[in-house]
Design a protein around this motif. Structure first.
Motif, short mmCIF file in Angstrom:
data_model
loop_
_atom_site.label_atom_id
_atom_site.label_comp_id
_atom_site.label_asym_id
_atom_site.label_seq_id
_atom_site.Cartn_x
_atom_site.Cartn_y
_atom_site.Cartn_z
N CYS A 109 64.72 53.57 57.52
CA CYS A 109 65.84 52.68 57.84
C CYS A 109 67.06 53.50 58.26
O CYS A 109 67.38 54.51 57.63
N PHE A 117 70.11 52.04 58.46
CA PHE A 117 71.28 51.43 57.85
C PHE A 117 71.64 52.25 56.60
O PHE A 117 70.83 52.99 56.09
N ARG A 118 72.84 52.06 56.15
CA ARG A 118 73.24 52.79 54.94
C ARG A 118 73.95 51.82 54.00
O ARG A 118 75.13 51.97 53.69
N CYS A 119 73.24 50.79 53.55
CA CYS A 119 73.84 49.82 52.64
C CYS A 119 74.20 50.54 51.34
O CYS A 119 73.44 51.38 50.86
N TYR A 162 74.23 49.94 48.25
CA TYR A 162 73.46 49.81 47.00
C TYR A 162 72.06 50.38 47.12
O TYR A 162 71.29 50.35 46.17
N CYS A 163 71.71 50.87 48.31
CA CYS A 163 70.29 51.13 48.59
C CYS A 163 69.99 52.62 48.69
O CYS A 163 70.68 53.36 49.38
N ILE A 200 66.95 53.65 49.69
CA ILE A 200 65.75 53.78 50.54
C ILE A 200 65.89 54.81 51.66
O ILE A 200 65.01 55.65 51.83
N PRO A 201 67.00 54.81 52.43
CA PRO A 201 67.05 55.78 53.52
C PRO A 201 66.92 57.23 53.05
O PRO A 201 66.34 58.06 53.74
N THR A 215 59.84 49.00 56.44
CA THR A 215 61.05 49.14 55.61
C THR A 215 62.20 48.34 56.25
O THR A 215 62.95 47.65 55.58
N ASN A 216 62.34 48.47 57.55
CA ASN A 216 63.38 47.75 58.29
C ASN A 216 62.71 47.30 59.60
O ASN A 216 62.88 47.91 60.65
N GLU A 253 67.30 41.99 60.44
CA GLU A 253 68.73 42.05 60.17
C GLU A 253 69.42 41.20 61.26
O GLU A 253 68.97 41.22 62.42
N ARG A 306 77.46 46.58 54.87
CA ARG A 306 76.51 45.85 55.71
C ARG A 306 77.03 45.81 57.14
O ARG A 306 78.22 45.99 57.39
S1 SF4 Z 1 68.99 47.40 52.09
FE1 SF4 Z 1 67.51 47.41 53.76
S2 SF4 Z 1 68.80 47.62 55.60
FE2 SF4 Z 1 70.06 48.28 53.87
S3 SF4 Z 1 69.74 50.52 53.71
FE3 SF4 Z 1 68.27 49.54 52.31
S4 SF4 Z 1 66.39 49.37 53.52
FE4 SF4 Z 1 68.08 49.70 54.98
#
Ligand code: SF4
Length: 416
Positions: free
Chosen positions: A145, A147-149, A151-152, A154-155, A189-190, A224, A262
């Motif tokens: 992904c 994006f750089r949300c 709270y996340c 994942i990236p 993932t995205n 998204e 977001r």
């Molecule tokens: S919430 Fe989803 S869109 Fe946002 S950084 Fe995490 S994986 Fe990416």
């Protein structure tokens, strides 16, 4: 042959990754019994602090119950906690995402402890599918992904977005369609970032998929809002598009969306959702309640705005802290009981919206039956609403058209 047991934590993507590893293990047997395993592969999740604790508790427990088994850590947790667990000798080996497809050689030739974390740029050459019954398949089309949300995590554990080759995906779908699969669900993932690096896009992939004989209905795991462009919107009227989109809003207060880093904002989200709903679509979303900073006024604004949205489904989450993310240090935190109450308020509201939507859509439902026996079957219609069907025929994995259904509180019902 030595026996390998897989313990998988976390989301569907991790389950897919376990399948990739299983499919590559040529010189080992798989076992379903962890007590007789020579190797225990822990495909870990690190999405929240709680997920880390579950993985750690499992590893500690296995060490005591089956001390002879070699415990190998894989999955997202390898990238966040792998080094520490390896240094503390809690695991025999650690492999990163890019090493999954080499699992057979790694296990075969490594009799000394190893830490093989690899990189976060690789994309597997194996396209994984998962089947529900005999006619519905999930296909993973991308990884990572951009994006750089806030709270996340994942990236930083799965890397930036990259896409599987279009030709590989289409070939796979062609094979499955000729074997009777009619519904395809695209995941990753995205998912909406599909196309990056492949000179393609979600819309282009969809168009090419729809031309494959046997492809009857296509669903997209999640999009998204900013990924829905004009090229994509042009496809909304196509008969092979499931009439349900999952569009991840995450929140409806602009203050919260900003804090969450977001890329969407309410004014454009509502326009987009209204436009899609006007084309006859059911719409689902992801929504996080209880993120730090969600004070009373942000929440009351947010829930009032949810009332305005044409939503029919929600995947609601109560915020859960993840160290090493921006949100983890934000204040004020929201108390668990308040988050719980907001979760209840939100899910109740969407249930009511779903009920009114179903009342307006009782005719001409196209249902793919997933499971059932003894005369009672269930499946989903084009709007992603559940339908229970009674019938004297065996309907498993069949497509059926229902002229009219009855609406109950939590599902639709019909006789066929
Ligand atoms: S919430 Fe989803 S869109 Fe946002 S950084 Fe995490 S994986 Fe990416």
């Amino acid at each position: 042959m030595k026996k390998v047991y897989f313990k998988t934590f976390g989301c569907r993507t991790n389950q897919f990754d376990t399948q990739v590893m299983m499919s590559k293990l040529k010189d080992f047997d798989l076992t379903m019994n962890e007590d007789e395993a020579d190797v225990i592969m822990v495909n870990s999740c690190t999405v929240t602090n709680g997920a880390d604790s579950s993985v750690r508790a499992y590893i500690n427990g296995r060490g005591r119950k089956n001390p002879n088994a070699k415990v190998i850590l894989a999955g997202c947790g390898s990238h966040s906690k792998g080094e520490k667990l390896f240094e503390d000798k809690k695991v025999f080996g650690v492999i990163g995402h890019s090493e999954k497809e080499k699992i057979n050689e790694i296990l075969k030739f490594n009799d000394k402890p190893f830490y093989q974390i690899g990189d976060l740029k690789h994309i597997d050459s194996t396209i994984v599918e998962e089947f529900v019954g005999k006619s519905r398949a999930f296909i993973k089309i991308q990884e990572g992904c951009d994006f750089r949300c806030s709270y996340c995590i994942i990236p930083s554990v799965r890397g930036d977005a990259r896409s599987h080759k279009e030709e590989d995906i289409l070939l796979q779908i062609q094979k499955l369609a000729s074997n009777g699969f009619g519904e395809f669900i695209l995941t990753g993932t995205n998912v909406g970032s599909y196309g990056k690096g492949q000179n393609s896009s979600m819309a282009k992939l969809l168009k090419r998929m729809s031309m494959i004989r046997g492809v009857r209905r296509i669903r997209i795991g999640s999009l998204e809002p900013i990924q829905i462009d004009d090229e994509f919107k042009e496809l909304l009227g196509e008969p092979w598009m499931a009439k349900h989109l999952h569009i991840a809003l995450q929140h409806t207060s602009d203050k919260m969306l900003k804090l969450m880093n977001r890329r969407n904002e309410f004014a454009t989200d509502i326009k987009l959702l209204e436009e899609i709903a006007s084309k006859g679509y059911g719409i689902g979303t992801d929504y996080i309640v209880g993120h730090p900073g969600e004070d009373e006024s942000a929440w009351s604004e947010a829930i009032e705005r949810v009332k305005l949205l044409p939503l029919t489904h929600v995947h609601a989450f109560s915020y859960s802290k993840r160290d090493n993310t921006a949100s983890a240090t934000m204040k004020p935190e929201i108390k668990g009981n308040i988050a719980k109450e907001r979760y209840r308020e939100l899910t109740q509201l969407i249930k009511e919206k779903n009920l009114s939507f179903r009342k307006e859509h009782i005719m001409n439902l196209e249902v793919l039956i997933e499971k059932g026996d003894s005369g009672l079957y269930s499946g989903y219609d084009q709007y992603f609403n559940k339908i229970e069907v009674t019938s004297d025929e065996d309907l498993t994995s069949n497509w059926i058209n229902l002229v009219k259904v009855d609406v109950e509180h939590d599902k639709n019902v019909a006789r066929y």
